[in-house]
Design a protein around this motif. Structure first.
Motif, PDB file in Angstrom:
ATOM      1  N   GLY A 186      27.709 -22.265  54.862  1.00 40.28           N
ATOM      2  CA  GLY A 186      26.764 -21.264  55.375  1.00 40.28           C
ATOM      3  C   GLY A 186      25.672 -20.912  54.371  1.00 40.28           C
ATOM      4  N   TYR A 219      20.131 -15.955  58.696  1.00 38.40           N
ATOM      5  CA  TYR A 219      20.243 -14.499  58.871  1.00 38.40           C
ATOM      6  C   TYR A 219      19.617 -13.708  57.741  1.00 38.40           C
ATOM      7  CZ  TYR A 219      23.758 -16.620  61.849  1.00 38.40           C
ATOM      8  OH  TYR A 219      24.390 -17.440  62.728  1.00 38.40           O
ATOM      9  N   TYR A 303      25.735 -14.296  66.845  1.00 38.20           N
ATOM     10  CA  TYR A 303      26.381 -14.927  65.674  1.00 38.20           C
ATOM     11  C   TYR A 303      26.287 -14.009  64.460  1.00 38.20           C
ATOM     12  CZ  TYR A 303      26.215 -19.417  68.224  1.00 38.20           C
ATOM     13  OH  TYR A 303      26.370 -20.419  69.145  1.00 38.20           O
ATOM     14  N   ARG A 307      29.267 -12.709  62.306  1.00 38.81           N
ATOM     15  CA  ARG A 307      29.333 -12.979  60.868  1.00 38.81           C
ATOM     16  C   ARG A 307      29.645 -11.704  60.096  1.00 38.81           C
ATOM     17  NH1 ARG A 307      24.480 -13.337  56.563  1.00 38.81           N
ATOM     18  NH2 ARG A 307      24.342 -11.209  57.323  1.00 38.81           N
ATOM     19  N   VAL A 311      33.201 -11.553  58.149  1.00 41.42           N
ATOM     20  CA  VAL A 311      33.173 -11.627  56.682  1.00 41.42           C
ATOM     21  C   VAL A 311      33.706 -10.317  56.082  1.00 41.42           C
ATOM     22  CG1 VAL A 311      31.689 -11.892  54.647  1.00 41.42           C
ATOM     23  CG2 VAL A 311      31.349 -13.365  56.625  1.00 41.42           C
ATOM     24  N   PHE A 327      27.146 -21.008  61.403  1.00 39.29           N
ATOM     25  CA  PHE A 327      28.191 -20.113  61.914  1.00 39.29           C
ATOM     26  C   PHE A 327      29.534 -20.421  61.284  1.00 39.29           C
ATOM     27  CE2 PHE A 327      26.780 -22.673  65.817  1.00 39.29           C
ATOM     28  CZ  PHE A 327      27.536 -23.799  65.490  1.00 39.29           C
ATOM     29  N   VAL A 329      32.095 -19.682  57.675  1.00 39.40           N
ATOM     30  CA  VAL A 329      32.367 -18.966  56.442  1.00 39.40           C
ATOM     31  C   VAL A 329      33.443 -19.767  55.714  1.00 39.40           C
ATOM     32  CG1 VAL A 329      33.828 -17.347  57.744  1.00 39.40           C
ATOM     33  CG2 VAL A 329      33.110 -16.754  55.460  1.00 39.40           C
ATOM     34  N   TYR A 373      32.797 -19.126  63.187  1.00 42.45           N
ATOM     35  CA  TYR A 373      32.863 -17.887  63.976  1.00 42.45           C
ATOM     36  C   TYR A 373      32.067 -17.998  65.273  1.00 42.45           C
ATOM     37  CZ  TYR A 373      28.772 -16.889  60.978  1.00 42.45           C
ATOM     38  OH  TYR A 373      27.597 -16.963  60.299  1.00 42.45           O
TER      39      TYR A 373
END
Ligand code: PLP
Length: 395
Positions: A186, A219, A303, A307, A311, A327, A329, A373
């Motif tokens: 990611g 993001y 998403y 996330r 997380v 998407f 982790v 995710y």
């Protein structure tokens, strides 16, 4: 009529008639985990890197309409001109100017990686793969004849100028494969970090294959294509597609944007091995770029919400880095004392949650697991509870 059955014989042939190169590559470590959970509804799978959304309705509608009109023929090898024009327009948002002649539509990024490597690599050429890495890069580079140099990027998952200069000492580097936002970590790169990588690529006269399939799923900050940096326009092959941001995985459509000579070479291979990407998917892709932004934005926002939730939950029990995009982790499970495979297998058998062991993405992925995710929030919540129970049970 006498029938002959193909397959099913357990006899192994000695010597094998299969190419040595193919015998040497290992099957994907992700597949092995998928196979374990086929048909098991009780399992929450965080294993698959696939959007859980259907293809947005207006894209489906365009494709259905084209089928109703009977549009089912081959397209030009290079792909529909309207789609190539739309891609040129679209990529401007990532800082890249190009021309429809410099775009070829592929059967997903998977084909793009394969033909770009085959177009560039001479037997024995060095190809750098920063690890942990998406599973197809190394096998495809190897099949193309490359000598693959893995660069471990743990624990921050960043590739530095120094890493690249070090690799260069032991081989002539033809290409560097970059993927950001990254599968499986990611992680993405800032402009400054990309500039360092670009400096190294220019110094070693290497081509960068830049897999930007997760560009839209960024993001933090904005995605910058390395092709937009000074001196990189003539040495970058952009690989991207519609599988992730537009949830079009099964439709098999992606693209390459490349400088003239590389474009000619990939097109030569593409016209023989693929002819063209599926026409229905190309029509859907035009609609995605023209009118799909809102739907894509809606999926992206979801998403992001997942996330942040996931997380936060994982960070209570494991050492985890906040991913900037995609998407996935990639938490460390080192403190549990289990290997990645033991952790993933026990989590599956004891708690019915599927994740992928980090070593499926290269040796330095040992001690990590990949969780995707791209599943509904309710399931993600349940998965987080089960992972927490499992980790606590190991204490
Ligand atoms: N590149 C990366 C980094 C991926 O994660 C994937 C799929 O998971 C692909 C390429 C394959 O993409 P496509 O469906 O376009 O072949």
């Amino acid at each position: 009529m006498l029938m002959r059955r193909i397959g099913g014989s357990q006899l192994s042939r000695e010597p094998s008639r299969i190419s040595k190169k193919v015998l040497e590559i290992k099957p994907s470590g992700i597949r092995r985990f998928f196979d374990l959970i086929i048909g098991r509804d009780d399992v929450i799978s965080l294993g698959v890197g696939e959007p859980d959304f259907p293809v947005p309705w207006r894209i489906r509608e365009e494709m259905i309409y084209s089928l109703e009109k009977g549009i089912t023929s081959y397209t030009s090898n290079q792909g529909l001109p309207q789609l190539r024009e739309a891609i040129v327009e679209y990529y401007k948002k990532f800082g890249v100017e190009s021309h429809p002649n410099n775009v070829v539509i592929t059967t997903g990024v998977s084909e793009g990686v394969d033909i770009a490597l085959r177009a560039l690599v001479e037997e024995g050429d060095g190809v750098i793969v920063p690890e942990p890495a998406y599973v197809s890069y190394k096998p495809l580079a190897y099949l193309a004849g490359a000598e693959v140099a893995e660069i471990p990027t743990t624990p921050d998952f960043k590739l530095s100028y120094e890493d690249l200069v070090r690799a260069r000492k032991s081989m002539r580097v033809k290409a560097i494969i970059l993927c950001y936002p990254n599968n499986p970590t990611g992680v993405s790169f800032s402009r400054k970090e990309l500039e360092e990588i670009a400096d190294a690529a220019i110094e070693m006269d290497a081509v960068v294959l830049s897999d930007e399939i997760y560009a839209e799923l960024t993001y933090e900050g904005t995605h910058i294509s390395i092709a937009s940096l000074n001196g990189m326009e003539d040495r970058t092959v952009i690989l991207s597609g519609f599988s992730k941001a537009f949830a079009m995985t099964g439709l098999r459509v992606g693209y390459i944007i490349a400088p003239d000579d590389i474009l000619d070479a990939v097109l030569k291979i593409h016209q023989y091995c693929m002819l063209c990407a599926p026409v229905t998917a190309q029509i859907g892709a035009i609609e995605a770029l023209k009118n799909g932004e809102d739907e894509m934005e809606r999926m992206r926002a979801e998403y992001l919400r997942r996330r942040n939730f996931f997380v936060r939950r994982l960070s209570k029990i494991l050492d985890v880095r906040m991913p900037e995009g995609a998407f996935y982790v990639f938490p460390s499970i080192k403190e549990t004392g289990l290997s990645s495979e033991e952790f993933a297998e026990r989590l599956l058998f004891e708690k019915n949650v599927a994740v992928v062991p980090g070593n499926a993405f290269g040796d330095c992925g040992e001690g990590y697991i990949r969780c995707a995710y791209a599943v509904h929030m309710e399931k993600l919540r349940e998965a987080a509870d089960r992972i927490e129970d499992f980790v606590n049970s190991l204490k």
